[in-house]
Design a protein around this motif. Structure first.
Motif, PDB file in Angstrom:
ATOM      1  N   THR A 215       1.283   9.614  10.579  1.00  0.00           N
ATOM      2  CA  THR A 215       0.483   8.397  10.764  1.00  0.00           C
ATOM      3  C   THR A 215       1.398   7.323  11.357  1.00  0.00           C
ATOM      4  O   THR A 215       2.620   7.490  11.417  1.00  0.00           O
TER       5      THR A 215
ATOM      6  N   ASP B 264       1.752   9.385   4.893  1.00  0.00           N
ATOM      7  CA  ASP B 264       2.662   9.555   6.026  1.00  0.00           C
ATOM      8  C   ASP B 264       2.119  10.577   7.023  1.00  0.00           C
ATOM      9  O   ASP B 264       2.536  10.600   8.179  1.00  0.00           O
TER      10      ASP B 264
ATOM     11  N   ASP C 105       3.464   3.960  11.118  1.00  0.00           N
ATOM     12  CA  ASP C 105       4.095   3.216  10.030  1.00  0.00           C
ATOM     13  C   ASP C 105       3.710   1.740  10.184  1.00  0.00           C
ATOM     14  O   ASP C 105       4.155   1.061  11.123  1.00  0.00           O
ATOM     15  N   ILE C 106       2.863   1.269   9.285  1.00  0.00           N
ATOM     16  CA  ILE C 106       2.318  -0.096   9.411  1.00  0.00           C
ATOM     17  C   ILE C 106       3.429  -1.136   9.244  1.00  0.00           C
ATOM     18  O   ILE C 106       3.553  -2.072  10.046  1.00  0.00           O
ATOM     19  N   ALA C 107       4.254  -0.945   8.209  1.00  0.00           N
ATOM     20  CA  ALA C 107       5.330  -1.915   7.951  1.00  0.00           C
ATOM     21  C   ALA C 107       6.264  -2.007   9.156  1.00  0.00           C
ATOM     22  O   ALA C 107       6.638  -3.100   9.590  1.00  0.00           O
TER      23      ALA C 107
ATOM     24  N   LYS D 187      12.705  -0.916   9.100  1.00  0.00           N
ATOM     25  CA  LYS D 187      11.385  -1.538   9.303  1.00  0.00           C
ATOM     26  C   LYS D 187      11.493  -3.037   9.592  1.00  0.00           C
ATOM     27  O   LYS D 187      10.477  -3.722   9.660  1.00  0.00           O
TER      28      LYS D 187
ATOM     29  N   LEU E 296       8.917   3.234  -3.048  1.00  0.00           N
ATOM     30  CA  LEU E 296       8.788   3.989  -4.292  1.00  0.00           C
ATOM     31  C   LEU E 296       9.594   5.261  -4.104  1.00  0.00           C
ATOM     32  O   LEU E 296       9.295   6.066  -3.228  1.00  0.00           O
TER      33      LEU E 296
ATOM     34  N   ALA F 243       0.825  -1.215   0.000  1.00  0.00           N
ATOM     35  CA  ALA F 243       0.000   0.000   0.000  1.00  0.00           C
ATOM     36  C   ALA F 243       0.852   1.255   0.000  1.00  0.00           C
ATOM     37  O   ALA F 243       1.965   1.274   0.539  1.00  0.00           O
TER      38      ALA F 243
HETATM   39  N1  CTP Z   1       4.433   1.990   4.867  1.00  0.00           N
HETATM   40  C1  CTP Z   1       3.532   1.623   5.840  1.00  0.00           C
HETATM   41  N2  CTP Z   1       2.949   2.568   6.630  1.00  0.00           N
HETATM   42  C2  CTP Z   1       3.238   3.867   6.472  1.00  0.00           C
HETATM   43  C3  CTP Z   1       4.153   4.259   5.469  1.00  0.00           C
HETATM   44  C4  CTP Z   1       4.720   3.287   4.684  1.00  0.00           C
HETATM   45  O1  CTP Z   1       3.258   0.432   5.976  1.00  0.00           O
HETATM   46  N3  CTP Z   1       2.634   4.757   7.234  1.00  0.00           N
HETATM   47  C5  CTP Z   1       5.070   0.924   4.072  1.00  0.00           C
HETATM   48  C6  CTP Z   1       4.713   0.920   2.621  1.00  0.00           C
HETATM   49  O2  CTP Z   1       3.578   0.083   2.360  1.00  0.00           O
HETATM   50  C7  CTP Z   1       5.962   0.349   1.984  1.00  0.00           C
HETATM   51  C8  CTP Z   1       7.068   0.839   2.887  1.00  0.00           C
HETATM   52  O3  CTP Z   1       6.444   1.124   4.119  1.00  0.00           O
HETATM   53  O4  CTP Z   1       5.997  -1.044   2.019  1.00  0.00           O
HETATM   54  C9  CTP Z   1       7.807   2.029   2.379  1.00  0.00           C
HETATM   55  O5  CTP Z   1       6.898   3.071   2.085  1.00  0.00           O
HETATM   56  P1  CTP Z   1       7.422   4.476   1.586  1.00  0.00           P
HETATM   57  O6  CTP Z   1       6.281   5.425   1.469  1.00  0.00           O
HETATM   58  O7  CTP Z   1       8.337   4.283   0.418  1.00  0.00           O
HETATM   59  O8  CTP Z   1       8.367   4.861   2.824  1.00  0.00           O
HETATM   60  P2  CTP Z   1       8.206   5.781   4.045  1.00  0.00           P
HETATM   61  O9  CTP Z   1       8.611   4.972   5.219  1.00  0.00           O
HETATM   62  O10 CTP Z   1       6.882   6.415   4.082  1.00  0.00           O
HETATM   63  O11 CTP Z   1       9.356   6.826   3.774  1.00  0.00           O
HETATM   64  P3  CTP Z   1       9.388   8.151   2.835  1.00  0.00           P
HETATM   65  O12 CTP Z   1       7.971   8.566   2.644  1.00  0.00           O
HETATM   66  O13 CTP Z   1      10.198   9.074   3.660  1.00  0.00           O
HETATM   67  O14 CTP Z   1      10.072   7.727   1.579  1.00  0.00           O
END
Ligand code: CTP
Length: 397
Positions: free
Chosen positions: A306, A281, A308-310, A344, A328, A277
């Motif tokens: 928010t 953030d 961070d689920i992962a 993570k 991404l 997903a």
């Molecule tokens: N992810 C998540 N929960 C969040 C943000 C991210 O589970 N609140 C998970 C995404 O599903 C993905 C991974 O973490 O598998 C990386 O997400 P990404 O948006 O690239 O990374 P961020 O940790 O949000 O870092 P940034 O936005 O600074 O690149």
């Protein structure tokens, strides 16, 4: 999943026989071999020439070849096949199957089958509902025949009702699931997948979201169920079509907070998690009860981070569980992805860069690099379906 599978397709005398053409095309596209056996009544609805052109095999309908008198062996067909599918199947054929009335080649073939049989009934609503038909269906089911339930047609309540043969796409999905449950490479595994965007509400009519279409996560879910895994899909708002498999359980969510709640609740019962997903953030500090009016020169929003689920799942992960994330990136992709893998507590991270044409949101293709603590593998630009297969092969097989 149907690659190399040998399917005997029985066609009977129903108007839905024309749909058998589409069914054959779909089966062949998936790599299956199809041998048609048709009843005399079936030939009134569709010609053997059309069917043999599509299957590249002569159609069988008589006990003996009309030209040279040679015998068509229903016993050999029973040994050749991996499955028999009768679609469309009329009330009459159902009755004959249930009572062993072997007066045509299709029924003798059915009686000689050593492999599983699926039937897709096609008839008028009253005939389908009739006690005789229902009794026959029950009898067949008791003997291990799989019934592909007919649908209720368009304008169901007024015109067609239940009895209309299931659409070819759905029948193929049934067949896929059937083989997946028997010989899939992920049998007995339960996998959590998060997919799609999240919407963070600003007021009753607006939200902060992102361009994620959910396609990549759904492609992964599709591949996992095609290999017999049970999938728990936690899906943000999106309109992509979902696989019809009964192995798939979907929880629809809207915000990052909803997704967090669902994922953390489900993950403990899973063997693995795949965090596909695009989670917001930040989320608005407050959601206005009424529509925010266009007042003043500027609108300043206050946002809070928010969960961070992962990262949360990475913390709760047991020694037996696995976790895969996505990253991404728009710049310094490799560096950021490596950092996320560690921070993570992931076993694998799939990196894609928005700078690669054909990769990322909304499109049907993707170009990814699969990173584990000990390896890196860059894959070529390919369909999200093939990317899904590559990811799962590396992650779980
Ligand atoms: N992810 C998540 N929960 C969040 C943000 C991210 O589970 N609140 C998970 C995404 O599903 C993905 C991974 O973490 O598998 C990386 O997400 P990404 O948006 O690239 O990374 P961020 O940790 O949000 O870092 P940034 O936005 O600074 O690149």
């Amino acid at each position: 999943m149907l690659k190399g599978k040998k399917i005997v397709l029985g066609i009977t005398g129903s108007i839905a026989a024309y749909k058998a053409c589409l069914l054959i095309r779909l089966l062949i596209k998936q790599g299956a071999e199809v041998q048609v056996v048709i009843t005399p009544a079936g030939k009134e609805f569709i010609t053997p020439i059309t069917l043999s052109a599509l299957t590249h095999k002569p159609v069988i309908s008589e006990f003996f070849n009309q030209r040279d008198g040679s015998w068509h062996s229903h016993v050999d067909l029973g040994l050749w096949a991996d499955a028999m599918l009768i679609a469309p199947c009329t009330a009459s054929t159902l009755g004959k199957m249930a009572h062993g009335i072997a007066d045509n080649m299709l029924i003798t073939t059915y009686l000689s089958m050593k492999v599983p049989v699926l039937v897709a009934p096609a008839m008028d609503l009253d005939m389908y509902a009739h006690a005789s038909t229902q009794d026959n269906l029950r009898l067949l089911q008791e003997r291990g025949v799989t019934i592909v339930e007919p649908g209720s047609g368009f304008l169901a309540s007024t015109l067609e009702g239940k009895g209309r043969m299931q659409e070819p796409e759905q029948i193929v999905e049934h067949l896929e699931e059937f083989f997946a449950r028997r010989e899939g490479r992920l049998l007995g595994k339960k996998i959590l997948i998060t997919a799609g965007p999240t919407y963070e509400k600003l007021d009753p009519v607006r939200f902060i979201g992102n361009y994620s279409s959910g396609k990549m996560g759904i492609a992964i879910a599709h591949y996992c169920v095609s290999q017999g895994a049970e999938v728990e899909l936690v899906l943000g708002p999106c309109s992509e079509k979902l696989p019809a498999s009964t192995l798939l359980h979907t929880t629809r969510v809207e915000s990052a907070a909803d997704m967090y709640r669902a994922a953390t609740q489900i993950y403990p019962s899973c063997n693995a998690g795949i965090m596909c997903a695009a989670v917001a953030d930040f989320t608005p500090d407050t959601c206005a009860e009424e529509k925010i009016k266009r007042e003043g020169d500027q609108l300043v929003l206050r946002l809070n981070p928010t969960q961070d689920i992962a990262a949360a799942l990475g913390k709760m992960k047991s020694a037996e569980q696995k976790l895969c994330g996505f990253a991404l990136e728009t710049h310094n992709a490799m560096e950021h992805a490596q950092e996320k893998l560690q921070r993570k507590n992931l076993d694998m991270i799939v990196m894609n860069s928005l700078q690669d044409p054909g990769a990322g949101f909304q499109v049907d293709t993707n170009k990814v690099t699969i990173i584990t603590p000990s390896s890196q593998e860059s894959l070529p630009l390919q369909s999200k379906k093939d990317v899904a297969k590559a990811i799962i092969s590396k992650f779980l097989l």
